[in-house]
Design a protein around this motif. Structure first.
Motif, mmCIF file in Angstrom:
data_model
loop_
_atom_site.group_PDB
_atom_site.id
_atom_site.type_symbol
_atom_site.label_atom_id
_atom_site.label_comp_id
_atom_site.label_asym_id
_atom_site.label_seq_id
_atom_site.Cartn_x
_atom_site.Cartn_y
_atom_site.Cartn_z
ATOM 1 N N LYS A 179 5.397 -14.853 -6.488
ATOM 2 C CA LYS A 179 4.903 -13.491 -6.281
ATOM 3 C C LYS A 179 5.140 -13.142 -4.815
ATOM 4 N N VAL A 180 5.844 -12.040 -4.574
ATOM 5 C CA VAL A 180 6.317 -11.731 -3.229
ATOM 6 C C VAL A 180 5.837 -10.355 -2.804
ATOM 7 N N THR A 181 5.354 -10.281 -1.564
ATOM 8 C CA THR A 181 5.091 -8.998 -0.922
ATOM 9 C C THR A 181 5.935 -8.922 0.339
ATOM 10 N N LEU A 182 6.706 -7.857 0.455
ATOM 11 C CA LEU A 182 7.545 -7.645 1.631
ATOM 12 C C LEU A 182 6.964 -6.497 2.452
ATOM 13 N N HIS A 183 6.769 -6.736 3.750
ATOM 14 C CA HIS A 183 6.238 -5.723 4.658
ATOM 15 C C HIS A 183 7.349 -5.278 5.614
ATOM 16 N N GLU A 184 7.600 -3.991 5.653
ATOM 17 C CA GLU A 184 8.572 -3.405 6.581
ATOM 18 C C GLU A 184 7.864 -2.376 7.452
ATOM 19 N N ALA A 185 7.987 -2.532 8.770
ATOM 20 C CA ALA A 185 7.259 -1.657 9.683
ATOM 21 C C ALA A 185 7.749 -0.213 9.615
ATOM 22 N N HIS A 186 9.036 -0.014 9.370
ATOM 23 C CA HIS A 186 9.574 1.339 9.294
ATOM 24 C C HIS A 186 9.344 1.914 7.889
ATOM 25 N N HIS A 187 9.635 3.190 7.749
ATOM 26 C CA HIS A 187 9.432 3.850 6.463
ATOM 27 C C HIS A 187 10.637 3.706 5.535
ATOM 28 N N THR A 188 11.701 3.107 6.030
ATOM 29 C CA THR A 188 12.869 2.834 5.196
ATOM 30 C C THR A 188 13.271 1.375 5.373
ATOM 31 N N LEU A 189 13.867 0.811 4.337
ATOM 32 C CA LEU A 189 14.356 -0.561 4.403
ATOM 33 C C LEU A 189 15.739 -0.597 5.045
#
Length: 395
Positions: A26-36
Motif C-alpha cells: 500500500k503506497v502513498t506518494l507525497h508531492e510538494a507541488h500541485h503537479t507531478l
C-alpha cells in the motif's frame, strides 16, 4: 502487506511507487507541488518546453522497465534530412563533421578502458592530443551539463561520450515532451492503487512505514537533517526560443536552420526540437532549446551571451524572427558528476538506515542522466520491500 511512503513525484518517485505497488504494498506518494513530474515537467501553453532536454536513452535498463509496462508511448521520429543538419563549432567556425583528432580519440578509446582515477582531459590527450581531447570533452556536455568535463573522471565522461555518439542514436524523445510520459506513469500508479497526494509537502518523516525519499539531494538533506547528503553537479544557463520558420524553409524541410549545434570550443548545445516534434510550437514557428554550462563564478548573462554566439552561427537572422523567449539557470539540478577517483558507488548511499531510502539522480546508482533516477528508485523499492537482490539495478 507493506505500507510504504514515497516523498517526491518525479520520475524516481513514480518509478518507486509503481514498483512497490506491483509487489502488493500500500503506497502513498507525497508531492510538494500541485503537479507531478519533478524536473520532468513540461510547460503548458503554445510552447511546450522542458527544463533542459527530455531524452530517454534506449541502452539502459529503465527503457526495458518502461516498455514492459507500455509506458514509453509515442516517440518523436527524427526526419532523415534533419539528421544531416548537425553542426559543430570548432575554432570559431561551423563544420559538418567532427575534427579528425576527435574522431581519432573516439576510435582509440574503444581499445583503451578509461580510468576512474584520472581526469578525462589528461587521459584523452595521451590518446589523441589536446585538441581532440578538448573537443570531445566539450561535446560530452550534452549529457553532462558541466562547465569543465575534462576535469571529471575519465571513466565517467567517456561512458557518456560513448553513448552520446553511438549510431544509431540511443537518445529518443517522448512526443510532446515529458508530460505524456509522466501522465502515463501516474495513471499506471493510480490503477495500481497508489494514493497520489499533490500539494503535500512533508517536513518530517512518517514513523509508521518505510520511506523512499525521491527528491533533490538538497531537499533530502534538509528533510533528513543529514549534512553528508552532498555531491557535485552542474550549473547551466538554459535558453528557450521560439522563432518564425526561416523564409527559405518549405514544408517539413528547414534549409536555413540547423537541427542541432554543438560547441566544441566550450561546453554548450542548441537543439531545434520542432525538427522532430511539431507539436511543441504553433504552426510556422520553431522551438529551440539550449544549455550552456557555466562555471561557479560566471553569471547567467555569460551563458546566454555564449548561446547567442552559437545562434548567430547556426540560425540565420534569428534575432528578427524571435516570437517568444525564456531564460533560466539550473544549479545543482542536472544530475551527479563524478570527480577523478570516484564513481557512482561513492555518491550518497540509497539505504540511509531506519527504513529510509534515497532515490534520484545524484545518489549511488549507475546510468546516464535520468537513468540514475530510475535505477536508484528500483533499488530503493527493492530494499523497502526487503528484497536482497533488486531487479534491474545495473546499467
Amino acid at each position: 502487506m507493506h505500507r510504504i511512503t514515497v516523498i517526491g513525484g518525479g520520475l524516481a518517485g513514480l518509478t518507486a511507487a509503481i514498483t512497490v505497488a506491483e509487489a502488493g504494498a500500500k503506497v502513498t506518494l507525497h508531492e510538494a507541488h500541485h503537479t507531478l513530474g519533478g524536473r520532468a515537467r513540461t510547460t503548458d501553453g503554445p510552447y511546450r518546453t522542458n527544463e533542459g532536454p527530455h531524452a530517454l536513452y534506449n541502452g539502459g535498463p529503465h527503457w526495458t522497465w518502461l516498455a514492459r509496462r507500455h509506458l514509453i508511448g509515442p516517440l518523436a521520429p527524427l526526419p532523415p534530412l534533419e539528421a544531416t543538419r548537425l553542426r559543430l563549432r570548432h575554432h570559431g567556425a561551423l563544420r559538418r563533421t567532427p575534427p579528425y583528432a576527435m574522431l581519432k580519440l573516439l576510435h582509440r578509446a574503444t581499445r583503451h578502458p578509461a580510468p576512474t582515477d584520472t581526469d578525462f582531459l589528461t587521459w584523452a590527450t595521451e590518446l589523441a592530443g589536446e585538441d581532440g581531447a578538448r573537443a570531445a570533452a566539450h561535446y560530452s556536455a550534452v549529457a553532462l551539463f558541466h562547465h569543465d568535463p575534462g576535469a571529471l573522471s575519465a571513466a565517467f565522461v567517456h561512458e557518456r561520450l560513448r553513448r552520446a555518439t553511438r549510431l544509431p542514436p540511443e537518445a529518443h524523445y517522448p512526443r510532446g515532451g515529458w508530460a505524456g510520459l509522466v501522465d502515463r506513469m501516474a495513471t499506471h500508479a493510480w490503477n495500481l492503487g497508489v494514493r497520489l497526494e499533490t500539494g503535500s509537502r512533508l517536513d518530517t518523516l512518517p514513523d509508521d512505514s518505510p520511506v523512499i525519499v525521491a527528491t533533490s539531494l538538497d531537499a533530502a538533506r534538509r528533510l533528513l537533517g543529514d549534512d553528508s547528503l552532498t555531491w557535485p553537479s552542474g550549473r547551466t544557463a538554459l535558453i528557450d526560443l521560439a522563432l518564425r520558420t526561416h523564409p527559405r524553409s518549405t514544408g517539413r524541410t528547414h534549409t536555413g536552420d540547423a537541427f542541432a549545434l554543438s560547441d566544441l570550443d566550450a561546453p554548450g548545445w542548441l537543439e531545434r526540437f520542432t525538427a522532430q516534434d511539431h507539436t511543441l510550437a504553433p504552426t510556422g514557428e520553431q522551438l529551440i532549446q539550449g544549455q550552456i554550462p557555466i562555471a561557479p563564478h560566471e553569471t547567467k548573462a555569460d551563458g546566454i551571451t555564449r548561446a547567442e554566439q552559437l545562434l548567430d552561427l547556426g540560425f540565420p537572422d534569428w534575432r528578427e524572427r524571435v516570437t517568444w523567449r525564456r531564460e533560466a539557470v539550473a544549479t545543482g539540478r542536472t544530475g551527479a558528476v563524478d570527480p577523478p577517483g570516484t564513481n557512482w558507488r561513492d555518491r550518497p548511499a540509497i539505504d540511509r538506515g531506519d527504513d529510509v531510502y534515497l532515490a534520484g539522480d545524484q545518489v549511488a546508482s549507475p546510468g546516464v542522466l535520468c537513468e540514475v533516477s530510475f535505477t536508484s528508485a528500483l533499488t530503493a523499492a527493492s530494499l523497502a520491500l526487503g528484497r536482497t537482490r533488486p531487479e534491474h539495478t545495473h546499467a
